[in-house]
Design a protein around this motif. Structure first.
Motif, PDB file in Angstrom:
ATOM      1  N   GLU A 136      -9.259   9.371   1.849  1.00 31.16           N
ATOM      2  CA  GLU A 136      -9.609   9.019   0.477  1.00 31.16           C
ATOM      3  C   GLU A 136     -10.777   9.840  -0.056  1.00 31.16           C
ATOM      4  O   GLU A 136     -10.999   9.893  -1.269  1.00 31.16           O
ATOM      5  N   ARG A 188      -2.992   4.543   4.932  1.00 36.35           N
ATOM      6  CA  ARG A 188      -3.095   3.172   4.410  1.00 36.35           C
ATOM      7  C   ARG A 188      -2.128   2.246   5.150  1.00 36.35           C
ATOM      8  O   ARG A 188      -2.482   1.126   5.524  1.00 36.35           O
ATOM      9  N   SER A 200      -9.228   2.479   9.691  1.00 32.45           N
ATOM     10  CA  SER A 200      -9.987   2.397   8.440  1.00 32.45           C
ATOM     11  C   SER A 200     -10.790   3.671   8.219  1.00 32.45           C
ATOM     12  O   SER A 200     -10.888   4.168   7.080  1.00 32.45           O
ATOM     13  N   LEU A 243      -8.475   6.451   7.141  1.00 29.67           N
ATOM     14  CA  LEU A 243      -8.157   6.265   5.730  1.00 29.67           C
ATOM     15  C   LEU A 243      -9.334   6.681   4.855  1.00 29.67           C
ATOM     16  O   LEU A 243      -9.156   7.309   3.796  1.00 29.67           O
ATOM     17  N   VAL A 246       0.824  -1.215   0.000  1.00 28.09           N
ATOM     18  CA  VAL A 246       0.000   0.000   0.000  1.00 28.09           C
ATOM     19  C   VAL A 246       0.856   1.263   0.000  1.00 28.09           C
ATOM     20  O   VAL A 246       0.326   2.369  -0.173  1.00 28.09           O
TER      21      VAL A 246
END
Length: 411
Positions: free
Chosen positions: A259, A102, A252, A255, A59
């Protein structure tokens, strides 16, 4: 201070286990270490952890660089000349901190996977120990049956002598012989069960099924149990795994937020231009170079909002699962502790009953010396004595098996 005393008692108990196993060709701690080194399930979880850790490198990348080449079949004319072909390059870059997020997310998943190794090792230690104690109990029962068969042979000799002098019938001899046959059958069945358990034990150590396992000759219940610190159960790896899964969901979500941010792109276009014939000016045939900057904005961001909602729900689910597992472990710990106490009580009772059975046996032998003996009573006493001996062995096994479960939960 109380925790220190509990720890000292635990160490004393473990030292006691090592002491009672001394003199045995294959000590339990040596066999456990062999299992930890060779067990394929442990190796499987270790490989899964390494694979999860390797994903951090996967990643730690940016999107692929885009290259394009175009050739003008019909060359467009411009003031400086006809365009012949076009070459372009473009690179999109994620928002600041996205790659780090990530990496943190994948690392948190690897941390959770590592707990699988710890859990598997604990379970393996418990399985090897329990199988070892099963083998011990089986062997001890076979030895008890051998002793009782020999005892019945002695009684058979007495019965034959009594038949000769008319103080017993041949039926008494036959009963004693039939009882010997029954005990021999039980011993043969136990032997087959020993072989099956031995195969299970060897498979835990990942070695050939027919490798002989030598167990300790005798085990005794210690005079005092080590104290159980129930607070340690909160640090059990099965529960710590839920904490790390919860943290992975937090990563998560971080992230997801990154994103949902724009992406910035940088590019360069190069267009080859041919010179115009029969013309003379400064920019004739000058190639075109065009730097570019682009921005990718997630205007329709329902995907990221949905992911945030899913993460929140998943965290709630993990919290509920952890509480459910904690309740199950506490129940298992309480059950193991109570069964261990019951095993100690049972052992004391069987010891007392066994002594009384032996006293009754001595009385029967003295009765024979006076010229009278009831071989029905002999069989009854022998059966009781065997029952008490078997129960005594079972109590010892139960005590150590339950101690193994307790150690799995709190050590």
């Amino acid at each position: 201070m109380k925790h220190i005393k509990s720890h000292i008692k635990s160490v004393i108990f473990l030292c006691f286990l090592i002491f009672v196993l001394k003199g045995n060709a294959q000590q339990l701690d040596v066999l456990i270490n062999e299992a930890l080194d060779n067990n394929p399930e442990i190796q499987k979880f270790e490989l899964q952890y390494k694979r999860a850790s390797e994903k951090v490198k996967e990643v730690n990348t940016i999107p692929n660089t885009e290259f394009g080449v175009g050739y003008f079949i019909s060359e467009p004319e411009t003031r400086t000349g006809a365009q012949r072909f076009k070459v372009s390059a473009k690179q999109m870059l994620p928002w600041f901190g996205t790659i780090t997020s990530r990496e943190n997310y994948v690392s948190s998943l690897a941390d959770a996977k590592y707990e699988d190794i710890v859990i598997a090792k604990r379970k393996l230690v418990a399985s090897v120990s329990q199988s070892y104690y099963n083998l011990y109990a089986n062997k001890a029962k076979q030895e008890v049956l051998t002793e009782n068969i020999k005892l019945l042979e002695t009684y058979e000799t007495l019965a034959l002598t009594s038949v000769e002098v008319g103080k017993a019938s041949a039926v008494d001899v036959l009963r004693l012989q039939m009882r010997q046959n029954e005990l021999q059958q039980l011993k043969d069945v136990l032997h087959q069960q020993f072989l099956a358990e031995q195969t299970k034990f060897n498979n835990l150590l990942n070695r050939e099924n027919d490798v002989t396992v030598y167990v300790v000759d005798s085990l005794i219940i210690p005079s005092e149990d080590f104290e159980i610190n129930t607070e340690n159960i909160a640090l059990h790896p099965e529960l710590l795994k839920y904490d790390k899964l919860y943290q992975s969901i937090e990563q998560s979500e971080l992230l997801n937020q990154k994103e949902s941010s724009p992406m910035i792109g940088f590019g360069l276009d190069y267009i080859n231009v041919s010179e115009r014939p029969n013309m003379d000016f400064s920019d004739n045939g000058k190639d075109i170079v065009m730097p570019m900057v682009s921005v990718s904005i997630p205007i329709f961001n329902k995907k990221y909002k949905s992911q945030t909602k899913q993460n929140d729900l998943q965290q709630q689910e993990i919290t509920a699962q952890k509480q459910e597992r904690l309740n199950a472990l506490e129940t298992l710990l309480d059950k193991a502790n109570n069964e261990r106490i019951s095993a100690r009580i049972s052992y004391a009772t069987q010891t007392k009953n066994l002594q009384q059975a032996k006293d009754a046996e001595d009385i029967l032998i003295k009765s024979y010396e006076t010229g009278t003996i009831d071989f029905n009573d002999v069989l009854d006493i022998q059966e009781l004595q065997l029952k008490f001996q078997m129960n005594q062995i079972e109590s010892v096994k139960t005590y150590y098996v339950q101690s193994t479960i307790i150690n799995y939960l709190i050590q």
